[in-house]
Design a protein around this motif. Structure first.
Motif, PDB file in Angstrom:
ATOM      1  N   ASP A 148       4.555  11.619  -0.332  1.00 13.21           N
ATOM      2  CA  ASP A 148       3.847  11.514  -1.432  1.00 13.21           C
ATOM      3  C   ASP A 148       4.625  11.782  -2.798  1.00 13.21           C
ATOM      4  O   ASP A 148       3.842  11.237  -3.692  1.00 13.21           O
ATOM      5  N   ASP A 181      -3.796   7.555  -4.010  1.00 13.39           N
ATOM      6  CA  ASP A 181      -3.959   6.531  -3.188  1.00 13.39           C
ATOM      7  C   ASP A 181      -4.380   4.578  -3.991  1.00 13.39           C
ATOM      8  O   ASP A 181      -4.507   4.760  -4.791  1.00 13.39           O
ATOM      9  N   THR A 236       6.169   6.374  -7.804  1.00 14.08           N
ATOM     10  CA  THR A 236       7.008   4.677  -7.750  1.00 14.08           C
ATOM     11  C   THR A 236       6.837   3.844  -7.375  1.00 14.08           C
ATOM     12  O   THR A 236       7.471   3.200  -8.414  1.00 14.08           O
ATOM     13  N   TYR A 237       6.584   4.026  -6.265  1.00 11.19           N
ATOM     14  CA  TYR A 237       6.304   2.753  -5.144  1.00 11.19           C
ATOM     15  C   TYR A 237       5.489   1.447  -6.306  1.00 11.19           C
ATOM     16  O   TYR A 237       4.803   0.460  -5.817  1.00 11.19           O
ATOM     17  N   TRP A 238       3.908   2.265  -6.401  1.00 12.08           N
ATOM     18  CA  TRP A 238       2.982   1.417  -6.506  1.00 12.08           C
ATOM     19  C   TRP A 238       3.621   1.358  -8.154  1.00 12.08           C
ATOM     20  O   TRP A 238       3.075  -0.128  -8.587  1.00 12.08           O
ATOM     21  N   ASP A 269       7.034   9.144  -3.836  1.00 17.27           N
ATOM     22  CA  ASP A 269       7.389   8.418  -4.060  1.00 17.27           C
ATOM     23  C   ASP A 269       6.081   7.667  -4.711  1.00 17.27           C
ATOM     24  O   ASP A 269       6.379   6.562  -4.753  1.00 17.27           O
ATOM     25  N   LYS A 270       5.356   8.009  -4.134  1.00 14.54           N
ATOM     26  CA  LYS A 270       4.061   6.774  -4.064  1.00 14.54           C
ATOM     27  C   LYS A 270       3.869   6.368  -5.478  1.00 14.54           C
ATOM     28  O   LYS A 270       3.390   4.716  -6.078  1.00 14.54           O
ATOM     29  N   VAL A 285       4.243   6.005   2.165  1.00 18.78           N
ATOM     30  CA  VAL A 285       5.301   5.947   1.838  1.00 18.78           C
ATOM     31  C   VAL A 285       4.554   7.769   1.108  1.00 18.78           C
ATOM     32  O   VAL A 285       3.729   7.974   1.036  1.00 18.78           O
ATOM     33  N   ALA A 325      -7.402   1.476  -6.486  1.00 16.37           N
ATOM     34  CA  ALA A 325      -6.857   2.799  -6.319  1.00 16.37           C
ATOM     35  C   ALA A 325      -7.159   3.735  -6.889  1.00 16.37           C
ATOM     36  O   ALA A 325      -7.828   3.737  -7.557  1.00 16.37           O
ATOM     37  N   THR A 364       1.201  -1.544   0.157  1.00 20.53           N
ATOM     38  CA  THR A 364      -0.290   0.143   0.174  1.00 20.53           C
ATOM     39  C   THR A 364       0.163   1.045  -0.183  1.00 20.53           C
ATOM     40  O   THR A 364       1.955   1.527   0.860  1.00 20.53           O
ATOM     41  N   THR A 365       0.202   2.522  -0.074  1.00 18.10           N
ATOM     42  CA  THR A 365       1.253   3.830  -0.847  1.00 18.10           C
ATOM     43  C   THR A 365       0.795   3.991   0.834  1.00 18.10           C
ATOM     44  O   THR A 365       1.567   4.843   0.831  1.00 18.10           O
ATOM     45  N   ARG A 381      -3.490   0.423  -2.975  1.00 20.47           N
ATOM     46  CA  ARG A 381      -3.352  -1.257  -2.304  1.00 20.47           C
ATOM     47  C   ARG A 381      -3.573  -1.912  -3.047  1.00 20.47           C
ATOM     48  O   ARG A 381      -4.638  -2.303  -3.677  1.00 20.47           O
TER      49      ARG A 381
END
Length: 349
Positions: free
Chosen positions: A12, A41, A17-19, A14-15, A10, A59, A6-7, A43
């Motif tokens: 903001d 946001d 990129t993380y996703w 980097d969200k 994380v 998402a 989930t973001t 997950r």
């Protein structure tokens, strides 16, 4: 416990990129681009049933695409089946464009470019499996991609509720059960693809109905000795409602409860007719085939065959080849057969 990516925690910046990294590691290499400028946001929860991967993704509005370069990085050809839980999507593959609504199902071939455009926040179940296990030609898979399959479209009406229910409880099954469920899901998806490419209209609905009826009848035959076998347990095992189960049997000339009792009585009759050095007691035979109350079993047996279980056993020939007469339908319909399946296994008092 199911792994959750989930973001939420994380930063903001980097969200996104993380996703992207989360989906690339969990599903397949792809590119995700948010449609809005605000904080993103999302997950995803993932489980496995044997070789079947089951993910639930939620998402904010985004666009997902998979390019030939990303496909080249994948080591195995995969097929995904998505069930739209909420929100809408535009799905494009093989030159076709489908508008996907809540409750719709889509088949996506991961080995060819595609895109999903989600204009608002959404949730979806994703069932991902090796293409080789489907056992259907690539040409048939290509025919079903780029389409939205609704709950009124033949076999989709059977498959959609089953997949949605399965996705919510994947971590509740032991490995042996999970492997069998994976095989059942693959068979059902292959049936869906075959239906969409070869059948249409009423023929498609008959194909779906007959396939499910065969599975239900096999389940009944495999579980006759279980005193708790009932419409409720049968519907639960096949992830359908009791109401839909009864609808399936409307054209079969019987009910689920009658079929269970008829099959139990047939097996009891066959066993009592066998000749051997040691004959089992009537109560032992009754219990072996799911009848808990001996008195209830005797009444049901007499109503079906016109004689008591003991008299039936005494009528057997020395060769033990007594013919099993058909169950007397009038007796069943007017007495025992109209009772609910819960009465097939009376209280253990």
């Amino acid at each position: 416990m199911s792994p959750v990516l989930t973001t939420a925690s994380v930063p903001d910046r980097d969200k996104v990129t993380y996703w992207n990294d989360a989906l690339n590691r969990t599903l397949v290499p792809m590119t995700v681009t948010p449609r809005d400028d605000g904080p993103f946001d999302a997950r995803i929860v993932t489980n496995r049933l044997g070789y079947l991967q089951v993910s639930t993704m939620e998402a904010d509005a985004e666009r997902v695409s998979r390019t030939p370069a990303q496909i080249a990085r994948s080591s195995e050809a995969l097929v995904a089946v998505g069930v739209q839980i909420s929100g809408t999507a535009t799905f494009v593959q093989d030159g076709r464009r489908a508008e996907v609504g809540e409750g719709d199902l889509v088949v996506c071939d991961r080995s060819r470019p595609y895109s999903f455009d989600y204009p608002h926040r959404f949730a979806t179940h994703v069932f991902q499996l090796p293409r080789r296990v489907l056992g259907v030609p690539d040409t048939e898979i290509r025919q079903v991609t780029g389409h939205a399959i609704g709950t009124r479209d033949g076999f989709g009406a059977v498959l959609l509720p089953f997949l949605a229910s399965l996705a919510s409880a994947t971590d509740a099954y032991p490995p042996a059960v999970a492997d069998r469920l994976a095989g059942n899901v693959v068979d059902l998806i292959a049936t869906l693809i075959t239906e969409r490419t070869h059948a249409s209209g009423a023929d498609a609905e008959d194909t779906a109905r007959n396939h499910l009826l065969l599975r239900i009848r096999d389940h009944i035959n495999q579980n006759l000795g279980d005193p708790d076998l009932s419409p409720e347990s049968i519907a639960g095992a096949h992830r359908i409602s009791i109401r839909y189960l009864h609808r399936l049997f409307e054209g079969e000339g019987t009910t689920v409860a009658r079929l269970v009792q008829k099959r139990r009585l047939e097996e009891c009759g066959r066993e009592l007719a066998r000749r051997g050095r040691t004959a089992p007691t009537v109560s032992a035979v009754a219990q072996r085939w799911g009848f808990v109350n001996p008195a209830h079993f005797s009444r049901a047996f007499r109503a079906a065959y016109g004689v008591s279980p003991r008299e039936w056993r005494n009528l057997r020939t020395p060769q033990g080849d007594i013919a099993l007469p058909p169950v007397r339908r009038p007796a069943l319909s007017s007495t025992v057969a109209d009772r609910p399946a819960s009465d097939l296994a009376p209280s253990r008092g």
